[in-house]
Scaffold this motif. Structure first.
Motif, PDB file in Angstrom:
ATOM      1  N   GLY A 142       0.793  -1.229   0.000  1.00  0.00           N
ATOM      2  CA  GLY A 142       0.000   0.000   0.000  1.00  0.00           C
ATOM      3  C   GLY A 142       0.817   1.266   0.000  1.00  0.00           C
ATOM      4  O   GLY A 142       0.269   2.360  -0.165  1.00  0.00           O
ATOM      5  N   LYS A 143       2.154   1.140   0.189  1.00  0.00           N
ATOM      6  CA  LYS A 143       3.015   2.317   0.221  1.00  0.00           C
ATOM      7  C   LYS A 143       3.567   2.558  -1.192  1.00  0.00           C
ATOM      8  O   LYS A 143       3.937   1.617  -1.896  1.00  0.00           O
ATOM      9  CB  LYS A 143       4.190   2.081   1.178  1.00  0.00           C
ATOM     10  CG  LYS A 143       4.896   3.351   1.638  1.00  0.00           C
ATOM     11  CD  LYS A 143       4.095   4.057   2.719  1.00  0.00           C
ATOM     12  CE  LYS A 143       4.863   5.233   3.304  1.00  0.00           C
ATOM     13  NZ  LYS A 143       4.092   5.925   4.353  1.00  0.00           N
ATOM     14  N   ARG A 144       3.605   3.820  -1.580  1.00  0.00           N
ATOM     15  CA  ARG A 144       4.196   4.147  -2.876  1.00  0.00           C
ATOM     16  C   ARG A 144       5.702   3.889  -2.831  1.00  0.00           C
ATOM     17  O   ARG A 144       6.390   4.354  -1.922  1.00  0.00           O
ATOM     18  CB  ARG A 144       3.915   5.611  -3.225  1.00  0.00           C
ATOM     19  CG  ARG A 144       4.496   6.047  -4.569  1.00  0.00           C
ATOM     20  CD  ARG A 144       4.356   7.549  -4.747  1.00  0.00           C
ATOM     21  NE  ARG A 144       5.079   8.018  -5.924  1.00  0.00           N
ATOM     22  CZ  ARG A 144       5.504   9.249  -6.112  1.00  0.00           C
ATOM     23  NH1 ARG A 144       5.269  10.173  -5.164  1.00  0.00           N
ATOM     24  NH2 ARG A 144       6.132   9.593  -7.215  1.00  0.00           N
ATOM     25  N   ILE A 145       6.186   3.148  -3.828  1.00  0.00           N
ATOM     26  CA  ILE A 145       7.606   2.809  -3.914  1.00  0.00           C
ATOM     27  C   ILE A 145       8.189   3.539  -5.109  1.00  0.00           C
ATOM     28  O   ILE A 145       7.699   3.425  -6.236  1.00  0.00           O
ATOM     29  CB  ILE A 145       7.830   1.301  -4.069  1.00  0.00           C
ATOM     30  CG1 ILE A 145       7.056   0.514  -2.986  1.00  0.00           C
ATOM     31  CG2 ILE A 145       9.317   0.979  -4.051  1.00  0.00           C
ATOM     32  CD1 ILE A 145       7.535   0.761  -1.588  1.00  0.00           C
ATOM     33  N   VAL A 146       9.271   4.274  -4.868  1.00  0.00           N
ATOM     34  CA  VAL A 146       9.993   4.962  -5.943  1.00  0.00           C
ATOM     35  C   VAL A 146      11.449   4.495  -5.912  1.00  0.00           C
ATOM     36  O   VAL A 146      12.087   4.546  -4.857  1.00  0.00           O
ATOM     37  CB  VAL A 146       9.937   6.496  -5.777  1.00  0.00           C
ATOM     38  CG1 VAL A 146      10.774   7.174  -6.878  1.00  0.00           C
ATOM     39  CG2 VAL A 146       8.498   6.989  -5.814  1.00  0.00           C
ATOM     40  N   ILE A 147      11.911   4.008  -7.046  1.00  0.00           N
ATOM     41  CA  ILE A 147      13.356   3.720  -7.161  1.00  0.00           C
ATOM     42  C   ILE A 147      14.039   5.066  -7.410  1.00  0.00           C
ATOM     43  O   ILE A 147      14.104   5.554  -8.537  1.00  0.00           O
ATOM     44  CB  ILE A 147      13.652   2.726  -8.298  1.00  0.00           C
ATOM     45  CG1 ILE A 147      12.886   1.415  -8.056  1.00  0.00           C
ATOM     46  CG2 ILE A 147      15.155   2.459  -8.395  1.00  0.00           C
ATOM     47  CD1 ILE A 147      13.218   0.729  -6.760  1.00  0.00           C
ATOM     48  N   ALA A 148      14.512   5.658  -6.330  1.00  0.00           N
ATOM     49  CA  ALA A 148      14.981   7.050  -6.383  1.00  0.00           C
ATOM     50  C   ALA A 148      16.371   7.187  -6.990  1.00  0.00           C
ATOM     51  O   ALA A 148      16.785   8.306  -7.313  1.00  0.00           O
ATOM     52  CB  ALA A 148      14.975   7.650  -4.985  1.00  0.00           C
TER      53      ALA A 148
END
Length: 903
Positions: A217-223
């Motif tokens: 449910g958490k937004r995941i960004v490959i930063a």
């Protein structure tokens, strides 16, 4: 010559074909969209936001316009120190901005960063997020609770999403971060985790899925995701331009397909990031000149490939042109030389490629420039050796060499009754009496009717050394003149000048032999007829030695001497460019007078005079037929002293004569100048260069091993290995083709040749800082004994240090960097000449130096394995002898022992 030109064209075409065959092309998914975000760092010089400078507004504005064609947003890593100007400039180009807040242990700085970021977020509508801290936990700057407090402070003050940037495993290991951020900004950089380019995309996707499962449910960004275009391997991680293009094109395609949010690190190369190792500056999609590194569609190719190919081909053709000047080269000879030229062209092209795609700070520029400067003579030496291999292995037979058959033809062609008077000069200084008597007796047996012998003993006050020689000369007759000269100045040259004063006025030819040489009766009969040609000024015969049976060391020393006389001198003779080495030499008196006679301003007066005669335009000839035999140096110490004198004297000659090599300064031909120049470079330069490079590499070892920087690139190390291989092939091939020695003696000669590298380099160094050293007589005839001092101390020290350095590089190379293994191999190869000196010094001190040891060992081995009966004194029948001195059945023995048995 048309055929040779065709060979050069054929090799050039083959070289071009190789470039075509080896051109790399890789397929990858096309990407025609816009990247969601890329990292941007406008700092110019360091990584610290407080002390670093930031690019000018004009440069940043230009960058934003450039990046707007490829991405929708940029990510920053700090908000102070000049980065405040980036958001409004990005807005002008239509770019969104994710702000960065740089955190460390400086709380005052941290507060300033946070305050500035909050202001920027409130005032710039294109700010879409704030990343509070960049790998702060990974760097150990803050504890998790401290970082969370900073995140909460920022979240309370802005309306945009707030997070922190950490490596993916930090999010896994500190799950308490997730509830306090608006999204997870994970860094996935497969290069730093020992994945190769083919595994990188799968690894990134796997970590993305892991985080999605860990934080549903958490937004995941490959930063951060990226791949370097240059640098050193990290285990199996393989940076490179093709790898970068392939990884990124595959990654963005996969990411778009699964709906992954990502940011590419980074937009533009940052040349100052050498603190991240060799790959630090090369993560950008654009070069520091803001040029794209690769295309996002079509096959992946090197856009500069054919430019580099053109450079390689042009250099190869240019270096091939001298082949056309050779005297009747064969097809195979021309092909080898042309292939060598194009190989050098390919290496030079590689240097251009390296220089074009790498960034250099002062230190790396200096190191590369120094390395390439030292490699230039190394490459020239290797090319000269390959040329000699080609000439001997594939070229035509020597045309100027004085063989016995040619000597007979010269004798038949000479005018009837041609028998010019020869005055043979024998200088001596504290020489063994019995040895000199052998020399004089051999001269008395010469089969030539018109000669005299002038014996000059100089600076030898002890009557025990000169009185018996004077008596012996009287006994041999009026042909033998004896001079005992005291307080002679000018060493051997001074003595020879006195001999010239006592020479018969009608002597047309001067012969020089050392006091230890026993000449063959037909020496003058065979060689004097060459002087019937009035252009001939000098005829040189080789040195040979009759006492190689004394020990294994003497055996290999004689093999080492033979290489010079059977290989180098024969080839130099083809261009009328022989090195005169005194003994067994015949000189036209008129040529000697024109050249000024014997000079004492070098300690190699013979070579000096010979070069002066050649500079006047006289023809010289060489025969490799042995017309006399002398004695080898008594000890390894004497061997090294002799080589030191030759090298020091050679360097004196370079300093004295180099102006005569300028255009119009002498009658030397271009081929003669080339032979002498390459000869000096090959001998004096190669040995000195080897020592200089070895010492520089030793100094470099701790920098590379413990500082992790300045690892020598392959363009600097592989040529050293290649040059060593060429030298090894040169020695082995030419010895097998030209020098009549056994394999064991050949290998020993190679060790002996390598063992004097330090000696020659010391002589050159002394030649640079001194004008004149005293003449050092080579001890022969058994008058000197082995020194109690170890004769390879400094060689042992340097050789051991090189091996230790190689060991350190291998042990500390936990990342398995290929260049470090190559560097270690270079150090090992560089240690071999030093260790060769140690081996010979130890050999001289050991029992295995004696041939008697090998005889006894051979017999004892035969007894042990049952090839002969064991001799037992108690059971021996009358008349039986010990096994060590009776004839043994045929068994395999070292070549050295076989020779000793013959003696």
């Amino acid at each position: 010559m048309r055929l040779i030109a065709a060979v050069i064209l054929f090799v050039t075409a083959a070289h071009a074909g190789l470039w075509g065959l080896l051109q790399q092309k890789q397929s990858a998914p096309d990407f025609t969209g816009m990247l969601p975000s890329v990292s941007y760092d406008p700092h110019e010089g360091t990584a610290h936001p407080d002390v670093d400078t930031v690019a000018s507004p004009e440069r940043i504005r230009a960058d934003m316009k450039k990046l707007a064609t490829m991405t929708r947003a940029i990510r920053l890593y700090s908000s102070t120190g000049g980065l405040e100007q980036v958001p409004p400039l990005a807005a002008e180009a239509g770019l969104k901005v994710t702000l960065g807040v740089w955190l460390d242990k400086n709380t005052i700085r941290n507060d300033s960063e946070i305050a500035t970021a909050i202001k920027l977020a409130r005032r710039n509508s294109n700010v879409i997020g704030i990343v509070v801290g960049n790998e702060t936990l990974y760097r150990g700057e803050l504890k998790p609770d401290e970082l969370i407090d900073y995140i909460k402070r920022v979240k309370k003050s802005v309306t945009v999403p707030v997070t922190t940037g950490e490596i993916w495993n930090m999010w896994r290991d500190y799950p308490q971060l997730a509830p306090n951020v608006d999204y997870i900004a994970a860094h996935v950089l497969p290069y730093w985790e020992f994945f190769n380019s083919t595994q990188a995309v799968d690894q990134a996707v796997d970590r993305y899925q892991l985080l999605r499962e860990k934080f549903p449910g958490k937004r995941i960004v490959i930063a951060e995701f990226g791949w370097p275009s240059q640098g050193y391997n990290r285990g199996i991680s393989d940076p490179g331009p093709f790898q970068q293009a392939w990884v990124l094109r595959n990654f963005v395609t996969r990411a778009e397909a699964i709906g992954m949010d990502y940011n590419i690190v980074e937009s533009i190369d940052v040349p100052w990031k050498y603190f991240e190792g060799g790959v630090g500056p090369y993560w950008g999609l654009l070069t520091a000149a803001r040029e794209p590194k690769f295309a996002w569609t079509g096959p992946i190719v090197n856009p500069d490939y054919w430019k580099l190919a053109t450079i390689a081909l042009l250099v190869g053709v240019l270096l091939s042109l001298p082949i056309l000047r050779l005297h009747r080269p064969t097809v195979l000879q021309a092909m080898v030389l042309a292939a060598t030229a194009h190989g050098v062209g390919a290496w030079i092209s590689t240097i251009f490629a390296y220089w074009n795609v790498h960034y250099f700070v002062w230190g790396s520029t200096f190191a590369l420039t120094l390395g390439l400067t030292l490699l230039v003579p190394l490459i020239l030496i290797a090319m000269a050796r390959i040329e000699e291999i080609a000439a001997i292995a594939f070229g035509r037979e020597p045309r100027r060499l004085l063989s016995r058959a040619k000597a007979a033809r010269d004798r038949a062609a000479a005018p009837e009754g041609y028998c010019p008077k020869v005055s043979i000069h024998v200088p001596a200084y504290f020489e063994p009496v019995d040895m000199m008597k052998q020399t004089l007796d051999a001269l008395a047996r010469l089969d030539y009717p018109n000669f005299e012998v002038v014996v000059i003993i100089n600076n030898t006050p002890d009557p025990a050394f000169w009185q018996p020689i004077q008596d012996h000369c009287r006994m041999l007759g009026e042909r033998f003149k004896f001079i005992n000269a005291e307080k002679v100045k000018g060493f051997k040259a001074g003595a020879l000048r006195i001999a010239m004063e006592r020479t018969a006025v009608d002597a047309e030819i001067i012969g020089i032999i050392d006091a230890d040489y026993v000449v063959e009766p037909d020496w003058l009969k065979d060689l004097v007829p060459a002087f019937a040609d009035p252009a001939v000024g000098l005829v040189q015969a080789p040195q040979e030695h009759r006492d190689e049976h004394l020990s294994l060391m003497h055996y290999i020393m004689n093999g080492e001497y033979a290489g010079f006389f059977d290989i180098g001198m024969v080839q130099r003779n083809e261009e009328n460019a022989i090195i005169v080495h005194g003994t067994m030499c015949l000189i036209r008196r008129a040529a000697m007078d024109m050249a000024g006679g014997w000079s004492s301003d070098t300690i190699c007066e013979d070579t000096d005079l010979g070069l002066a005669i050649q500079e006047l335009g006289w023809q010289t000839h060489y025969t490799n037929t042995r017309y006399g035999q002398g004695l080898l140096p008594d000890t390894y110490e004497a061997f090294k002293k002799q080589r030191h004198r030759w090298a020091y004297g050679g360097f004196q000659i370079v300093k004295k004569h180099w102006r005569r090599f300028l255009p119009g300064k002498s009658r030397l031909t271009s081929d003669q100048k080339r032979e002498f120049s390459l000869g000096w470079l090959n001998w004096l330069g190669a040995e000195s260069l080897g020592v200089v490079v070895a010492i520089l590499n030793l100094i470099w070892v701790p920098i590379v091993a413990f500082a992790g920087i300045a690892i020598p690139d392959k363009i600097l190390t592989i040529p050293i290995i290649a040059a060593f291989v060429v030298s090894l092939a040169h020695f082995l091939i030419l010895y097998r083709l030209r020098v009549p020695v056994r394999s064991w003696q050949m290998l020993g000669a190679m060790i002996a040749a390598m063992s004097v590298q330090w000696t020659v380099s010391r002589a050159v160094a002394q030649g640079l800082i001194t004008e004149h050293l005293a003449f050092a007589r080579t001890s022969k005839g058994g008058l000197s004994r082995m020194s109690i001092e170890f004769q390879a101390f400094w060689e042992a020290v340097i050789g051991a240090l090189l091996l230790i350095g190689a060991t350190i590089l291998i042990v500390t190379n936990t990342l398995a960097i290929t260049e470090l293994y190559i560097f270690a191999a270079v150090l090992i190869l560089e240690s071999l000449p030093f260790l060769s000196a140690v081996a010979i010094a130890l050999l001289e001190m050991s029992r295995i130096n004696s041939f008697e040891f090998w005889r006894y060992t051979t017999v004892r081995t035969a007894e042990l394995i049952g090839l002969r009966p064991v001799w037992v004194p108690e059971l021996a029948a009358p008349g039986m002898q010990p096994a060590a001195i009776t004839a043994a059945p045929k068994v395999a023995v070292p070549a050295a022992a076989k020779v000793a048995e013959k003696v």
